[in-house]
Design a protein around this motif. Structure first.
Motif, PDB file in Angstrom:
ATOM      1  N   UNK A 272       0.827  -1.211   0.000  1.00  0.00           N
ATOM      2  CA  UNK A 272       0.000   0.000   0.000  1.00  0.00           C
ATOM      3  C   UNK A 272       0.863   1.264   0.000  1.00  0.00           C
ATOM      4  N   UNK A 273       1.893   1.285   0.825  1.00  0.00           N
ATOM      5  CA  UNK A 273       2.793   2.452   0.874  1.00  0.00           C
ATOM      6  C   UNK A 273       3.468   2.675  -0.476  1.00  0.00           C
ATOM      7  N   UNK A 274       3.965   1.597  -1.076  1.00  0.00           N
ATOM      8  CA  UNK A 274       4.643   1.722  -2.358  1.00  0.00           C
ATOM      9  C   UNK A 274       3.678   2.135  -3.472  1.00  0.00           C
ATOM     10  N   UNK A 275       2.459   1.646  -3.416  1.00  0.00           N
ATOM     11  CA  UNK A 275       1.453   2.040  -4.414  1.00  0.00           C
ATOM     12  C   UNK A 275       1.162   3.532  -4.305  1.00  0.00           C
ATOM     13  N   UNK A 276       0.999   4.013  -3.082  1.00  0.00           N
ATOM     14  CA  UNK A 276       0.750   5.447  -2.885  1.00  0.00           C
ATOM     15  C   UNK A 276       1.947   6.279  -3.325  1.00  0.00           C
ATOM     16  N   UNK A 277       3.140   5.829  -2.992  1.00  0.00           N
ATOM     17  CA  UNK A 277       4.350   6.566  -3.376  1.00  0.00           C
ATOM     18  C   UNK A 277       4.492   6.610  -4.894  1.00  0.00           C
ATOM     19  N   UNK A 278       4.197   5.494  -5.553  1.00  0.00           N
ATOM     20  CA  UNK A 278       4.291   5.457  -7.010  1.00  0.00           C
ATOM     21  C   UNK A 278       3.286   6.417  -7.637  1.00  0.00           C
ATOM     22  N   UNK A 279       2.101   6.490  -7.070  1.00  0.00           N
ATOM     23  CA  UNK A 279       1.087   7.418  -7.574  1.00  0.00           C
ATOM     24  C   UNK A 279       1.555   8.864  -7.418  1.00  0.00           C
TER      25      UNK A 279
ATOM     26  N   UNK B 126      10.080   0.841  -7.882  1.00  0.00           N
ATOM     27  CA  UNK B 126       8.900   0.570  -7.044  1.00  0.00           C
ATOM     28  C   UNK B 126       8.013  -0.463  -7.735  1.00  0.00           C
ATOM     29  N   UNK B 127       7.884  -0.368  -9.061  1.00  0.00           N
ATOM     30  CA  UNK B 127       7.079  -1.348  -9.785  1.00  0.00           C
ATOM     31  C   UNK B 127       7.652  -2.749  -9.624  1.00  0.00           C
ATOM     32  N   UNK B 128       8.974  -2.868  -9.592  1.00  0.00           N
ATOM     33  CA  UNK B 128       9.602  -4.169  -9.363  1.00  0.00           C
ATOM     34  C   UNK B 128       9.259  -4.724  -7.992  1.00  0.00           C
ATOM     35  N   UNK B 129       9.325  -3.859  -6.979  1.00  0.00           N
ATOM     36  CA  UNK B 129       8.982  -4.274  -5.616  1.00  0.00           C
ATOM     37  C   UNK B 129       7.512  -4.692  -5.549  1.00  0.00           C
ATOM     38  N   UNK B 130       6.643  -3.908  -6.184  1.00  0.00           N
ATOM     39  CA  UNK B 130       5.215  -4.230  -6.175  1.00  0.00           C
ATOM     40  C   UNK B 130       4.955  -5.561  -6.880  1.00  0.00           C
ATOM     41  N   UNK B 131       5.663  -5.810  -7.967  1.00  0.00           N
ATOM     42  CA  UNK B 131       5.493  -7.078  -8.677  1.00  0.00           C
ATOM     43  C   UNK B 131       5.858  -8.261  -7.797  1.00  0.00           C
ATOM     44  N   UNK B 132       6.966  -8.155  -7.063  1.00  0.00           N
ATOM     45  CA  UNK B 132       7.383  -9.226  -6.156  1.00  0.00           C
ATOM     46  C   UNK B 132       6.354  -9.440  -5.043  1.00  0.00           C
ATOM     47  N   UNK B 133       5.874  -8.328  -4.486  1.00  0.00           N
ATOM     48  CA  UNK B 133       4.880  -8.445  -3.408  1.00  0.00           C
ATOM     49  C   UNK B 133       3.573  -9.050  -3.921  1.00  0.00           C
TER      50      UNK B 133
ATOM     51  N   UNK C  20      -0.305 -16.624  -1.538  1.00  0.00           N
ATOM     52  CA  UNK C  20      -0.868 -17.023  -0.243  1.00  0.00           C
ATOM     53  C   UNK C  20      -2.377 -16.843  -0.182  1.00  0.00           C
ATOM     54  N   UNK C  21      -2.866 -15.699  -0.694  1.00  0.00           N
ATOM     55  CA  UNK C  21      -4.271 -15.367  -0.504  1.00  0.00           C
ATOM     56  C   UNK C  21      -5.151 -15.639  -1.721  1.00  0.00           C
ATOM     57  N   UNK C  22      -4.573 -15.834  -2.877  1.00  0.00           N
ATOM     58  CA  UNK C  22      -5.363 -16.125  -4.075  1.00  0.00           C
ATOM     59  C   UNK C  22      -6.354 -15.020  -4.386  1.00  0.00           C
ATOM     60  N   UNK C  23      -7.601 -15.410  -4.590  1.00  0.00           N
ATOM     61  CA  UNK C  23      -8.659 -14.450  -4.927  1.00  0.00           C
ATOM     62  C   UNK C  23      -9.203 -13.705  -3.718  1.00  0.00           C
ATOM     63  N   UNK C  24      -8.704 -14.007  -2.542  1.00  0.00           N
ATOM     64  CA  UNK C  24      -9.182 -13.354  -1.323  1.00  0.00           C
ATOM     65  C   UNK C  24      -8.598 -11.961  -1.134  1.00  0.00           C
ATOM     66  N   UNK C  25      -7.665 -11.563  -1.994  1.00  0.00           N
ATOM     67  CA  UNK C  25      -7.047 -10.246  -1.869  1.00  0.00           C
ATOM     68  C   UNK C  25      -7.058  -9.583  -3.231  1.00  0.00           C
ATOM     69  N   UNK C  26      -7.329  -8.282  -3.225  1.00  0.00           N
ATOM     70  CA  UNK C  26      -7.334  -7.514  -4.474  1.00  0.00           C
ATOM     71  C   UNK C  26      -6.203  -6.505  -4.404  1.00  0.00           C
ATOM     72  N   UNK C  27      -5.223  -6.671  -5.278  1.00  0.00           N
ATOM     73  CA  UNK C  27      -4.073  -5.782  -5.286  1.00  0.00           C
ATOM     74  C   UNK C  27      -4.038  -4.901  -6.536  1.00  0.00           C
ATOM     75  N   UNK C  28      -5.108  -4.931  -7.312  1.00  0.00           N
ATOM     76  CA  UNK C  28      -5.156  -4.119  -8.527  1.00  0.00           C
ATOM     77  C   UNK C  28      -5.672  -2.734  -8.192  1.00  0.00           C
TER      78      UNK C  28
END
Length: 135
Positions: free
Chosen positions: A28-35, A109-116, A123-131
């Motif tokens: 979340x922090x990296x997504x906000x920073x990238x924005x 940051x995009x590389x870090x987000x891709x790894x995360x 681990x969470x499959x469809x139970x988490x939305x990261x888009x």
């Protein structure tokens, strides 16, 4: 009948560990920073376009003896057309370097987000939305 369908669609329970929560927070922090960085890049690109427009307008000026006001901070200083053109070129180069630096930070940051994303979706499959929401 509807109750049995809901059971088939129900998400499986996955325990969220402290490490998982840390990864989610980091995402979340990296997504906000990238924005924020993307917004900053757009602002700098607009400033660069303004400098290019000013440089083009200056080239069309016929009177070489005319003094051109150039803003430095809050003050306008009059320079010859040639000096002003040099100042504009230097400002454009500095802005281009800043944009390159910001774009480099965005790509890291995009590389870090891709790894995360890989780790969290594993681990969470469809139970988490990261888009990102497109709204």
């Amino acid at each position: 009948m509807a109750a049995t369908m809901k059971k088939g669609v129900a998400a499986e329970d996955v325990n969220v560990t402290f490490e998982d929560q840390q990864k989610i927070n980091k995402f979340a922090r990296n997504t906000n920073r990238m924005s924020e960085l993307k917004d900053e890049i757009e602002a700098k690109k607009k400033s660069l376009q303004n400098l290019e427009d000013a440089s083009d307008d200056l080239m069309m000026c016929d009177d070489d003896a005319m003094l051109i006001p150039y803003q430095i901070g809050d003050v306008f200083i009059s320079h010859s057309q040639e000096e002003t053109q040099e100042l504009l070129e230097a400002a454009k180069e500095a802005l281009q370097e800043e944009i390159k630096g910001l774009e480099g930070r965005v790509s890291s940051i995009q590389g870090v987000l891709g790894d995360l994303k890989v780790q969290l979706y594993a681990k969470f499959g469809n139970n988490i939305n990261l888009e990102a929401d497109e709204s």
